[in-house]
Write an enzyme that holds these catalytic residues in place. Structure first.
Site: not given
Length: 298
Positions: A171, A199, A201, A214-215, A217
């Site tokens: 992201t 499907r 922050g 990022t990572g 979610g």
């Protein structure tokens, strides 16, 4: 007043032969965004412009270069938040939009809503004149090959997305403080590898700071990671300490990811618990990008 910009291009296991493309992909928009802040541009304008550039770069999992979902479709998510009045706009599961972050800003400025998804977001994009594009123009060969491998039975691409043994893409996002002390944040993503269709922050508070994450979610949502980081700035905590506290909360749900954060004093930091994280910071100390390993801010 001090001003700062921090951006990210994903927290995952970036392979050695892709480090240079990630650093270059971050350096150009970071440099231009910081120059815009120096000239008096607003934090909200800068985070949108920076994320638009990252959405155009196929290196990253956002816009052009995003992951395909399980059905073989490109569905994109983005959001943007203005810390001045806590206004926010977001879109999820959209296609055919070149810059989802700009559609999210239209939601913020031209609708009474915070989040629009799917058909509603597409209708809103047409009604507000957001730049459209053929969905196929956002697809890159890397992602089509990966999707075909998964359909052929290679589930390891999904199971180990954040493992040092696999190579997904991450992201993008940006946070900024401008010369007038305003704060803003914006991320954009294609989601995790082989996500289910549909499907989906970030957080900014003008009294404290702004963060973009990022990572993985789902874990990030469970602990409201961006809000947790910004809230930790209360009491004049340093951004690095606030980011570390947020990652401690992420470990509670066995999550993987990272974040960039800037506070109301113009101090910026990045933290992550994945093998690597592509990130860049521009502030009074200079402009620098990094993709090194370890849970360490730069």
């Amino acid at each position: 007043m001090p001003f700062a910009l921090a951006i990210h291009g994903g927290a995952w296991n970036i392979p050695d032969d892709e480090v240079a493309s990630h650093e270059l992909g971050l350096l150009r928009p970071l440099t231009r965004g910081y120059a815009a802040l120096a000239k008096g541009a607003s934090a909200l304008d800068v985070v949108e412009t920076v994320v638009r550039a990252l959405e155009d770069d196929p290196t990253f999992n956002a816009g052009r270069g995003a992951h395909l979902n399980a059905a073989g479709d490109l569905e994109l998510d983005a959001s943007i938040m203005d810390g001045t009045d806590l206004s926010a706009g977001a879109v999820a599961s959209v296609d055919g939009v070149r810059h989802p972050v700009s559609l999210a800003r239209r939601v913020l400025e031209r609708s009474p809503h915070v989040l629009l998804v799917g058909d509603g977001a597409r209708s809103f994009a047409r009604a507000t004149g957001v730049e459209r594009c053929p969905t196929r123009s956002l697809l890159v060969g890397r992602e089509l090959a990966r999707w075909k491998a998964i359909r052929a039975g290679d589930r390891s691409l999904v199971r180990h997305e954040f493992s040092p043994r696999r190579h997904p893409h991450g992201t993008v996002g940006a946070v900024a403080r401008d010369r007038r002390g305003r704060l803003a944040a914006a991320p954009s993503t294609g989601g995790t590898q082989d996500k289910a269709p549909g499907r989906a922050g970030t957080y900014a508070d003008g009294l404290l700071g702004a963060a973009s994450c990022t990572g993985w979610g789902e874990a990030i949502l469970r602990v409201a990671l961006a809000h947790t980081a910004v809230a930790a700035l209360a009491g004049r905590a340093a951004p690095d300490a606030a980011a570390a506290a947020a990652l401690a909360a992420l470990r509670r749900v066995k999550g993987f990811g990272g974040l960039v954060i800037v506070d109301r004093r113009g101090r910026a930091a990045a933290r992550f618990n994945t093998p690597r994280m592509a990130r860049g910071i521009a502030d009074a100390l200079g402009i620098r990008v990094a993709v090194d390993r370890g849970d360490r801010a730069r």
